[in-house]
Design an enzyme around this catalytic site. Sequence first.
Site, short mmCIF file in Angstrom:
data_model
loop_
_atom_site.label_atom_id
_atom_site.label_comp_id
_atom_site.label_asym_id
_atom_site.label_seq_id
_atom_site.Cartn_x
_atom_site.Cartn_y
_atom_site.Cartn_z
N GLY A 3 24.51 -56.84 -19.02
CA GLY A 3 25.22 -56.14 -19.99
C GLY A 3 24.39 -54.99 -20.51
CG HIS A 27 23.27 -64.22 -19.21
ND1 HIS A 27 22.94 -64.83 -20.18
CD2 HIS A 27 23.33 -62.75 -19.32
CE1 HIS A 27 22.44 -63.75 -21.08
NE2 HIS A 27 22.79 -62.65 -20.39
CB CYS A 29 11.52 -63.14 -33.13
SG CYS A 29 9.85 -63.15 -33.22
N1 PLP Z 1 25.94 -57.16 -25.67
C1 PLP Z 1 26.07 -58.13 -26.41
C2 PLP Z 1 27.16 -58.07 -27.24
C3 PLP Z 1 25.39 -59.02 -26.13
O1 PLP Z 1 25.35 -60.21 -26.88
C4 PLP Z 1 24.31 -59.19 -25.21
C5 PLP Z 1 23.44 -60.42 -24.95
O2 PLP Z 1 23.01 -61.02 -25.74
C6 PLP Z 1 24.33 -57.96 -24.50
C7 PLP Z 1 25.05 -56.88 -24.39
C8 PLP Z 1 23.25 -57.68 -23.42
O3 PLP Z 1 23.58 -58.60 -22.00
P1 PLP Z 1 22.58 -59.11 -20.97
O4 PLP Z 1 21.69 -59.96 -21.48
O5 PLP Z 1 23.35 -59.31 -19.87
O6 PLP Z 1 21.64 -57.58 -20.70
#
Ligand code: PLP
Length: 370
Positions: free
Chosen positions: A71, A190, A313
């Site tokens: 993401g 994931h 954190c």
């Molecule tokens: N966007 C949101 C809303 C998320 O909650 C997260 C992960 O916590 C991400 C993006 C990032 O995704 P990734 O862990 O696959 O890089």
Amino acid sequence: MNSPIYLDYNATAPVRPEAIEAVTTAMKQTGNPSSIHTYGRSARRLVEDARAEIASLMGTKPARIVFTSGGTEANNLALRGAERSRVLISSIEHDSVLQVHEGAIRIPVDTHGRIDLNALEDLLSVDPENTLVSVMMANNETGVLQPVKEIVSLAHAKGALVHCDAVQAAGKTDINCEELNMDFTTISSHKMGGPQGAGALILGKGLEIKSQQLGGGQERRRRGGTENVPGIAGFGVAARLSREGLAEIQEKSYLRDAMEQKMLAAAPGARVFGAEVERVPNTTTITMPGVPSDTQLMVLDLEGYAVSSGSACSSGKVQTSHVLKAMGADEKTAGEAIRISTGWASTDTDLDQFADAWIALFKRKGERPD
Ligand code: PLP
């Protein structure tokens, strides 16, 4: 002691056994998907089968899916690769959106955590054709859903593009990219029970993106680098199972609602963030008056429940959640909030048991209003 009950799916979901199998099978197979021999073609098939599954979950066409490392990379690719000089982002975005453009302009949210459409409309009156709007579909801390359809039509009416981080919405709410008409949509493997390290950016009809990974023509020149074939294979299986399990996840929202009601009834002054508006069915962020969130996390962990706090954190310093602050919470309230999130392997009794442990902790340590 038994393993703690896992209630932190928004951080990462347990990998589904079928996805583990797909990853392992793919790892035993040799082949670069760009090679034209038999080995290469069978690796290519794994990638394309996964692409088709993900397209089906997201209501889009396979050719519009660009695989990334997750993401975070998909968000970076959208925010940089859209090549719009003016960027409007909501004040509750994930760090992987917040930190990309230093000069990004913040769209405020109301106390429910929904973006202020009037403020967005005003912001769109300046240079819209050079503007990209980035608003998440569901917030990772509260689960609050944004009015994406309205956001897209406001932006498109003025000529702006829209990116939507749907990482926390995919597999929890019905998404049809074609109907919602976002220009760029981010998802992550994931969070839906696939392996970590795989994700995708979905392009809108007729749109292109400037590759940020140079040095290879993969993914139709949109993202250079040999594809993570095992990760993508597992992602595809997780996407199929998420689509098949969507109705059940939604039906089970009554378990979340019952847990919240029980906790609120037992702890006067507790607050569930975003309770009055539409949320994804798996997420609760609730405060325990008088008990800092890190104390709650430690005690609950010892008692067999893995939950998290909104406070991030970073660099050894606990920071109060920017999401809860943007929703009007003061430092103390935001510092007493924890997040409970469920998913595909949660059982019908997990949340009720958790509520009992949380209430017992409140009775021992919580602060009651006078
Ligand atoms: N966007 C949101 C809303 C998320 O909650 C997260 C992960 O916590 C991400 C993006 C990032 O995704 P990734 O862990 O696959 O890089």
